[in-house]
Design a protein around this motif. Structure first.
Motif, PDB file in Angstrom:
ATOM      1  N   HIS A 116       8.414  -6.058  -1.543  1.00  0.00           N
ATOM      2  CA  HIS A 116       8.202  -7.484  -1.247  1.00  0.00           C
ATOM      3  C   HIS A 116       7.380  -8.191  -2.326  1.00  0.00           C
ATOM      4  CE1 HIS A 116       4.805  -5.320   0.396  1.00  0.00           C
ATOM      5  NE2 HIS A 116       4.133  -6.419   0.630  1.00  0.00           N
ATOM      6  N   ARG A 117       7.275  -7.535  -3.468  1.00  0.00           N
ATOM      7  CA  ARG A 117       6.558  -8.095  -4.620  1.00  0.00           C
ATOM      8  C   ARG A 117       5.185  -8.620  -4.202  1.00  0.00           C
ATOM      9  NH1 ARG A 117      11.764  -9.617  -4.624  1.00  0.00           N
ATOM     10  NH2 ARG A 117      13.077  -8.792  -6.303  1.00  0.00           N
ATOM     11  N   PRO A 118       4.322  -7.732  -3.748  1.00  0.00           N
ATOM     12  CA  PRO A 118       3.003  -8.182  -3.284  1.00  0.00           C
ATOM     13  C   PRO A 118       2.111  -8.598  -4.450  1.00  0.00           C
ATOM     14  CG  PRO A 118       3.106  -5.804  -3.269  1.00  0.00           C
ATOM     15  CD  PRO A 118       4.465  -6.270  -3.666  1.00  0.00           C
ATOM     16  N   GLU A 119       0.994  -9.260  -4.128  1.00  0.00           N
ATOM     17  CA  GLU A 119       0.077  -9.689  -5.183  1.00  0.00           C
ATOM     18  C   GLU A 119      -0.704  -8.492  -5.730  1.00  0.00           C
ATOM     19  OE1 GLU A 119      -2.401 -12.947  -3.803  1.00  0.00           O
ATOM     20  OE2 GLU A 119      -0.708 -13.753  -2.697  1.00  0.00           O
ATOM     21  N   VAL A 120      -0.945  -7.539  -4.838  1.00  0.00           N
ATOM     22  CA  VAL A 120      -1.705  -6.348  -5.238  1.00  0.00           C
ATOM     23  C   VAL A 120      -0.980  -5.103  -4.736  1.00  0.00           C
ATOM     24  CG1 VAL A 120      -3.921  -5.131  -5.044  1.00  0.00           C
ATOM     25  CG2 VAL A 120      -3.869  -7.613  -4.887  1.00  0.00           C
ATOM     26  N   ILE A 121      -0.959  -4.081  -5.576  1.00  0.00           N
ATOM     27  CA  ILE A 121      -0.446  -2.795  -5.095  1.00  0.00           C
ATOM     28  C   ILE A 121      -1.616  -1.826  -5.071  1.00  0.00           C
ATOM     29  CG2 ILE A 121       1.002  -0.812  -5.678  1.00  0.00           C
ATOM     30  CD1 ILE A 121       3.141  -2.774  -6.510  1.00  0.00           C
ATOM     31  N   VAL A 122      -1.824  -1.257  -3.892  1.00  0.00           N
ATOM     32  CA  VAL A 122      -2.891  -0.280  -3.727  1.00  0.00           C
ATOM     33  C   VAL A 122      -2.219   1.066  -3.527  1.00  0.00           C
ATOM     34  CG1 VAL A 122      -4.752   0.470  -2.203  1.00  0.00           C
ATOM     35  CG2 VAL A 122      -4.484  -1.950  -2.706  1.00  0.00           C
ATOM     36  N   ALA A 123      -2.474   1.991  -4.444  1.00  0.00           N
ATOM     37  CA  ALA A 123      -1.781   3.272  -4.355  1.00  0.00           C
ATOM     38  C   ALA A 123      -2.797   4.405  -4.268  1.00  0.00           C
ATOM     39  CB  ALA A 123      -0.875   3.442  -5.562  1.00  0.00           C
ATOM     40  N   ASP A 124      -2.791   5.087  -3.126  1.00  0.00           N
ATOM     41  CA  ASP A 124      -3.723   6.193  -2.904  1.00  0.00           C
ATOM     42  C   ASP A 124      -2.982   7.501  -3.181  1.00  0.00           C
ATOM     43  OD1 ASP A 124      -5.867   7.684  -2.201  1.00  0.00           O
ATOM     44  OD2 ASP A 124      -5.870   7.134  -0.083  1.00  0.00           O
ATOM     45  N   THR A 181       0.828  -1.219   0.000  1.00  0.00           N
ATOM     46  CA  THR A 181       0.000   0.000   0.000  1.00  0.00           C
ATOM     47  C   THR A 181       0.855   1.259   0.000  1.00  0.00           C
ATOM     48  OG1 THR A 181      -1.579  -1.257   1.324  1.00  0.00           O
ATOM     49  CG2 THR A 181      -1.958   1.105   1.161  1.00  0.00           C
ATOM     50  N   VAL A 182       0.465   2.181  -0.901  1.00  0.00           N
ATOM     51  CA  VAL A 182       1.071   3.516  -0.865  1.00  0.00           C
ATOM     52  C   VAL A 182      -0.006   4.419  -0.284  1.00  0.00           C
ATOM     53  CG1 VAL A 182       2.125   5.372  -2.203  1.00  0.00           C
ATOM     54  CG2 VAL A 182       2.343   3.002  -2.992  1.00  0.00           C
ATOM     55  N   PHE A 183       0.238   4.896   0.940  1.00  0.00           N
ATOM     56  CA  PHE A 183      -0.775   5.703   1.616  1.00  0.00           C
ATOM     57  C   PHE A 183      -0.675   7.165   1.192  1.00  0.00           C
ATOM     58  CE2 PHE A 183       0.286   2.106   4.339  1.00  0.00           C
ATOM     59  CZ  PHE A 183      -0.966   1.571   4.594  1.00  0.00           C
ATOM     60  N   GLN A 184      -1.840   7.790   1.194  1.00  0.00           N
ATOM     61  CA  GLN A 184      -1.902   9.203   0.810  1.00  0.00           C
ATOM     62  C   GLN A 184      -1.006  10.046   1.729  1.00  0.00           C
ATOM     63  OE1 GLN A 184      -5.942  10.517   0.889  1.00  0.00           O
ATOM     64  NE2 GLN A 184      -5.618  12.090  -0.659  1.00  0.00           N
ATOM     65  N   ASP A 185      -1.004   9.688   3.014  1.00  0.00           N
ATOM     66  CA  ASP A 185      -0.178  10.440   3.968  1.00  0.00           C
ATOM     67  C   ASP A 185       1.128   9.676   4.276  1.00  0.00           C
ATOM     68  OD1 ASP A 185      -1.460   8.379   5.244  1.00  0.00           O
ATOM     69  OD2 ASP A 185      -2.086   9.532   6.997  1.00  0.00           O
ATOM     70  N   TYR A 186       1.590   8.901   3.354  1.00  0.00           N
ATOM     71  CA  TYR A 186       2.867   8.137   3.351  1.00  0.00           C
ATOM     72  C   TYR A 186       2.952   7.051   4.425  1.00  0.00           C
ATOM     73  CZ  TYR A 186       3.636  12.937   1.726  1.00  0.00           C
ATOM     74  OH  TYR A 186       3.483  14.169   1.190  1.00  0.00           O
ATOM     75  N   LYS A 187       2.592   7.406   5.652  1.00  0.00           N
ATOM     76  CA  LYS A 187       2.684   6.481   6.788  1.00  0.00           C
ATOM     77  C   LYS A 187       4.064   5.814   6.884  1.00  0.00           C
ATOM     78  CE  LYS A 187      -2.220   5.344   7.427  1.00  0.00           C
ATOM     79  NZ  LYS A 187      -2.485   6.427   8.383  1.00  0.00           N
ATOM     80  N   LEU A 188       5.084   6.664   6.964  1.00  0.00           N
ATOM     81  CA  LEU A 188       6.442   6.118   7.142  1.00  0.00           C
ATOM     82  C   LEU A 188       6.740   6.027   8.640  1.00  0.00           C
ATOM     83  CD1 LEU A 188       8.395   8.130   4.414  1.00  0.00           C
ATOM     84  CD2 LEU A 188       7.501   5.807   4.244  1.00  0.00           C
TER      85      LEU A 188
END
Lengths: 226, 303
Positions: free
Chosen positions: A154-162, A83-90
């Motif tokens: 980690h080569r996920p099955e799905v990438i969710v990018a907000d 997941t790429v979060f809108q607010d990064y969440k680092l």
């Protein structure tokens, strides 16, 4: 692979984020969600990651009802989704390198694998020289690129990018979108939520348009129309 | 695999502790204060117990013997008293010794000494001075003296005159002991709550990070372990610091305390209970660190 069936999310009677939303995403698809701010795009992605529970309806991931996954097992679902979060969440106490390495550690990768893959991911997002900087020492765009590298590593099955390109300049935006397309071509499902008209029009992929929490358009080769 | 995970957890725990210096220092400082309070309470219990014991030991009852009492009967009475489980020791004071002690006690009082001279003979009686393990059992000992076949050699027992003082002393010492225990538990509880909340606040500042860790797929154990380790480091390090400070501190305080409580050496008490105190500090320090981390983090693992 992913299925939303009559999903409604109500935060309060005056705040209905999603209303009777249904759609399916097949494995290997590249789907973009477009809509105005507050249309419900982020809520939709949060429901998929089990960050939120639907008020009504069901969200399936690989035939598994996401709402029924016990809290202790959610980590298994989330490891399949980058997941790429809108607010990064680092992680603020970790450097850019460590933020990316953390996901690999979670996956059980060895130190050798981490040392081999993380610099490569940082190079792809153009941040190799900033690898030992903490999030507070990075600009918004740089944080976003670290978040992207973390989602891919980690080569996920799905990438969710907000909104993954929300803070990027056109040069980096094109790079990131090219990267997402390339990853999709290698078989990874990509779900993208964005405001960026040029990105959507350039992609020429499936576009689901959301307005006031409802799916108003679902086109195989869609354009950015609001 | 297990070793690698353990290594990562240890590294991650140490990074948490060493990078967030302000939170770690605050937690460490509070933990040192708490451990110092807990150890002080332990010392206080030691000093209190010593004082109470000294007070109880100073109480004795005298059994005055008739001048006509045969030596073998006195010996037999002394033996029968020593055989009682309530009796700690019995000391025989002869007429002559009683006179010497009396004159020594009143050497400043010329009127009394003149009165003794005027009598012309030793008016004092031989006695058996009885010390009990517990002043409360003097009643039982007196009852024995009244019913023993050797009661005929006894002139009188001064228990009845001293009974109110003895029972009051017993009540005071028992009250002080209960009060000390209650006070220690209360102060200890407050100290523990302060430490607990400090560690909770430290973890609260990591609330967002815990949420992120959950969202990127970390298991609860993988998230929890570094925090637990951070708690162990804070608790363990605080124990070491407090213990190191104790050595010179008890040595310094020992001589000061001896002015008020002679015969009690704080440093000696510390050395005699060295491992007990070390264990107490490590147990409280690490236990508190781990327990408060566990409870605090549980709230944030629900994302």
């Amino acid at each position: 692979m992913i299925s939303f069936q009559k999903v409604t999310k109500i935060y309060s009677p005056s705040s209905i984020a999603l209303s009777d939303v249904s759609f399916e995403v097949k494995q290997g698809e590249f789907v973009s969600f477009v809509g105005k701010s507050g249309a419900g795009k982020t809520t939709l992605l949060r429901l998929l990651c089990a960050e939120e529970r639907a008020t009504q309806g069901t969200v399936f991931f690989e035939d598994q009802d996401v709402a029924k996954i016990p809290a202790s097992q959610l980590s298994h679902l989330r490891r399949k989704i980058g997941t790429v979060f809108q607010d990064y969440k680092l992680l603020h106490s970790k450097t850019a390198y460590e933020n990316i390495a953390y996901v690999m550690e979670v996956m059980g990768a060895t130190d050798t694998e981490i040392a081999r893959d993380v610099p490569g991911a940082l190079e792809i997002v153009g941040l190799l020289s900033r690898s030992h900087h903490y999030p507070l020492q990075l600009s918004g765009g740089e944080k976003q690129r670290v978040a992207i590298a973390r989602a891919l590593i980690h080569r996920p099955e799905v990438i969710v990018a907000d909104e993954p390109t929300g803070n990027l300049d056109p040069y980096h935006t094109a790079d990131i979108i090219r990267l997402l397309v390339k990853i999709n071509e290698l078989g990874t499902t990509v779900i993208l939520a964005t405001h960026n008209k040029e990105v959507i029009n350039h992609l020429g992929k499936r576009v689901i348009t959301i307005e006031e929490g409802r799916v108003v358009r679902d086109e195989e080769r869609g354009k950015f129309i609001l | 695999m297990f070793t690698a995970t353990l290594q990562r957890i240890v590294r991650s725990g140490w990074e948490k502790f060493s990078r967030d210096t302000s939170s770690s220092s605050a937690a460490l400082l509070v933990m040192v204060i708490v451990l110092s309070i807990v150890t002080s309470l332990f010392f206080l219990q030691g000093v209190g117990s010593f004082l109470i014991q000294s007070l109880r030991e100073s109480v004795d009852v005298s059994t005055f013997l008739k001048d006509s009492a045969p030596a073998e009967d006195i010996e037999a009475l002394q033996q029968s008293l020593v055989a009682l489980p309530e009796v700690k020791e019995v000391a025989y004071v002869s007429k002559e010794d009683a006179l010497v002690q009396f004159m020594e006690r009143h050497k400043q009082d010329q009127v009394i000494l003149d009165s003794l001279d005027a009598i012309g003979q030793n008016p004092l009686l031989a006695s058996l001075n009885i010390k009990a393990w517990d002043p409360a059992s003097f009643g039982k000992i007196t009852a024995f003296l009244e019913t023993t076949p050797l009661a005929s050699i006894i002139q009188n027992v001064d228990f009845h005159e001293r009974a109110p003082v003895i029972s009051r002393l017993a009540a005071i010492t028992s009250g002080v002991r209960t009060g000390m225990l209650g006070g220690s538990i209360f102060a200890g509880l407050i100290a523990v709550l302060v430490a607990f909340n400090t560690i909770r606040l430290t973890i609260y500042s990591s609330k967002e990070e815990i949420e992120v860790m959950r969202l990127v797929g970390a298991s609860n154990m993988f998230i929890r372990a570094p925090f637990l380790l951070q708690g162990i480091i804070v608790g363990g390090l605080a124990s070491v610091i407090t213990f190191t400070l104790l050595v010179p501190l008890t040595l310094f305080l020992s001589s000061k305390l001896e002015t008020f409580v002679p015969q009690f050496s704080l440093f000696e008490y510390f050395m005699n209970n060295f491992f007990m105190i070390l264990f107490l500090q490590l147990f409280v320090g690490i236990g508190l660190g781990v327990l408060s981390s566990l409870i605090a983090i549980r709230r944030y693992l629900k994302v």
